[in-house]
Design an enzyme around this catalytic site. Sequence first.
Site, PDB file in Angstrom:
ATOM      1  N   GLU A   1      -3.554   6.675  -2.792  1.00 58.53           N
ATOM      2  CA  GLU A   1      -4.793   6.871  -3.557  1.00 58.53           C
ATOM      3  C   GLU A   1      -5.959   6.107  -2.930  1.00 58.53           C
ATOM      4  O   GLU A   1      -7.070   6.623  -2.799  1.00 58.53           O
ATOM      5  CB  GLU A   1      -4.623   6.364  -5.006  1.00 58.53           C
TER       6      GLU A   1
ATOM      7  N   CYS B   1      -4.754   0.311  -7.739  1.00 60.84           N
ATOM      8  CA  CYS B   1      -5.428   1.596  -7.503  1.00 60.84           C
ATOM      9  C   CYS B   1      -6.284   1.986  -8.703  1.00 60.84           C
ATOM     10  O   CYS B   1      -7.386   2.500  -8.555  1.00 60.84           O
ATOM     11  CB  CYS B   1      -4.410   2.692  -7.198  1.00 60.84           C
TER      12      CYS B   1
ATOM     13  N   GLU C   1       2.342   1.760   5.037  1.00 58.51           N
ATOM     14  CA  GLU C   1       2.995   0.461   4.818  1.00 58.51           C
ATOM     15  C   GLU C   1       2.887  -0.438   6.047  1.00 58.51           C
ATOM     16  O   GLU C   1       2.452  -0.012   7.118  1.00 58.51           O
ATOM     17  CB  GLU C   1       4.461   0.699   4.419  1.00 58.51           C
TER      18      GLU C   1
ATOM     19  N   ASN D   1       0.357   6.986   1.744  1.00 61.86           N
ATOM     20  CA  ASN D   1       0.592   5.540   1.776  1.00 61.86           C
ATOM     21  C   ASN D   1       0.919   5.067   3.195  1.00 61.86           C
ATOM     22  O   ASN D   1       1.607   5.746   3.955  1.00 61.86           O
ATOM     23  CB  ASN D   1       1.665   5.107   0.763  1.00 61.86           C
TER      24      ASN D   1
ATOM     25  N   CYS E   1      -1.730   2.008  -0.757  1.00 63.53           N
ATOM     26  CA  CYS E   1      -1.279   3.217  -1.466  1.00 63.53           C
ATOM     27  C   CYS E   1      -2.087   4.433  -1.013  1.00 63.53           C
ATOM     28  O   CYS E   1      -3.249   4.306  -0.574  1.00 63.53           O
ATOM     29  CB  CYS E   1      -1.496   3.058  -2.966  1.00 63.53           C
TER      30      CYS E   1
ATOM     31  N   CYS F   1      -0.795   2.719  -9.385  1.00 64.41           N
ATOM     32  CA  CYS F   1      -0.519   1.310  -9.672  1.00 64.41           C
ATOM     33  C   CYS F   1      -1.794   0.644 -10.207  1.00 64.41           C
ATOM     34  O   CYS F   1      -2.884   1.220 -10.151  1.00 64.41           O
ATOM     35  CB  CYS F   1      -0.027   0.597  -8.406  1.00 64.41           C
TER      36      CYS F   1
HETATM   37  N1  THU Z   1       2.608   4.023  -3.718  1.00 60.43           N
HETATM   38  C1  THU Z   1       1.519   4.852  -3.587  1.00 60.43           C
HETATM   39  O1  THU Z   1       1.093   5.173  -2.478  1.00 60.43           O
HETATM   40  N2  THU Z   1       0.940   5.293  -4.716  1.00 60.43           N
HETATM   41  C2  THU Z   1       1.380   5.056  -5.993  1.00 60.43           C
HETATM   42  O2  THU Z   1       0.774   5.528  -6.940  1.00 60.43           O
HETATM   43  C3  THU Z   1       2.561   4.226  -6.197  1.00 60.43           C
HETATM   44  C4  THU Z   1       3.142   3.582  -4.990  1.00 60.43           C
HETATM   45  C5  THU Z   1       3.270   3.570  -2.502  1.00 60.43           C
HETATM   46  C6  THU Z   1       3.113   2.120  -2.162  1.00 60.43           C
HETATM   47  C7  THU Z   1       4.342   1.886  -1.315  1.00 60.43           C
HETATM   48  O3  THU Z   1       4.049   2.276   0.025  1.00 60.43           O
HETATM   49  C8  THU Z   1       5.376   2.838  -1.873  1.00 60.43           C
HETATM   50  O4  THU Z   1       4.660   3.806  -2.615  1.00 60.43           O
HETATM   51  C9  THU Z   1       6.418   2.171  -2.762  1.00 60.43           C
HETATM   52  O5  THU Z   1       5.818   1.422  -3.747  1.00 60.43           O
END
Ligand code: THU
Length: 159
Positions: free
Chosen positions: A74, A113, A63, A61, A72, A110
Amino acid sequence: MEEIRIETKVTKVPYQELSQKEFELMNQAVQAATHAYAPYSKFTVGAAVLLENEVIITGSNQENAAYPSGLCAERVALFQASHQYPEVPVLALAIAAVADKQQVESISPCGACRQVLLEIEQRHGKPMKVLLCGTKEILIIESAESLLPLCFGAKDLDC
Ligand code: THU
């Protein structure tokens, strides 16, 4: 009136029962989480994509101070795989979350995704196994579509 029931099969597989490929994919997802950029949530996630040509592509991920601009793990992995190998089907996707350098219990993709998983699965016409990596076992879902019942997809746009 008719009641329609939708069921999703989830298989819980202990580490010892994973195939070598599944085990490798999980380890790559855990390793990928170390490349995450998550200063805001401090929740790091790794994803590893297994392609039909046996190549594994990873993502984490990423940000951003403008929160919705982040992505994310994925989608980072899947978009990279689609970019590098547009014609090669995705056979499996492993997802692992890590907090304080420790792998945590399995997390599930999520909604946004799931929509991307679905499109890539349908584009190639091959089921994408989803591996949700926990600390002692993995939850396996046989296809992206089963994670998103009653989905909206390319078929709705006559594509
Ligand atoms: N996140 C992911 O990378 N994958 C998931 O399946 C759930 C959430 C990340 C997004 C964000 O950077 C952090 O986790 C908190 O939500």
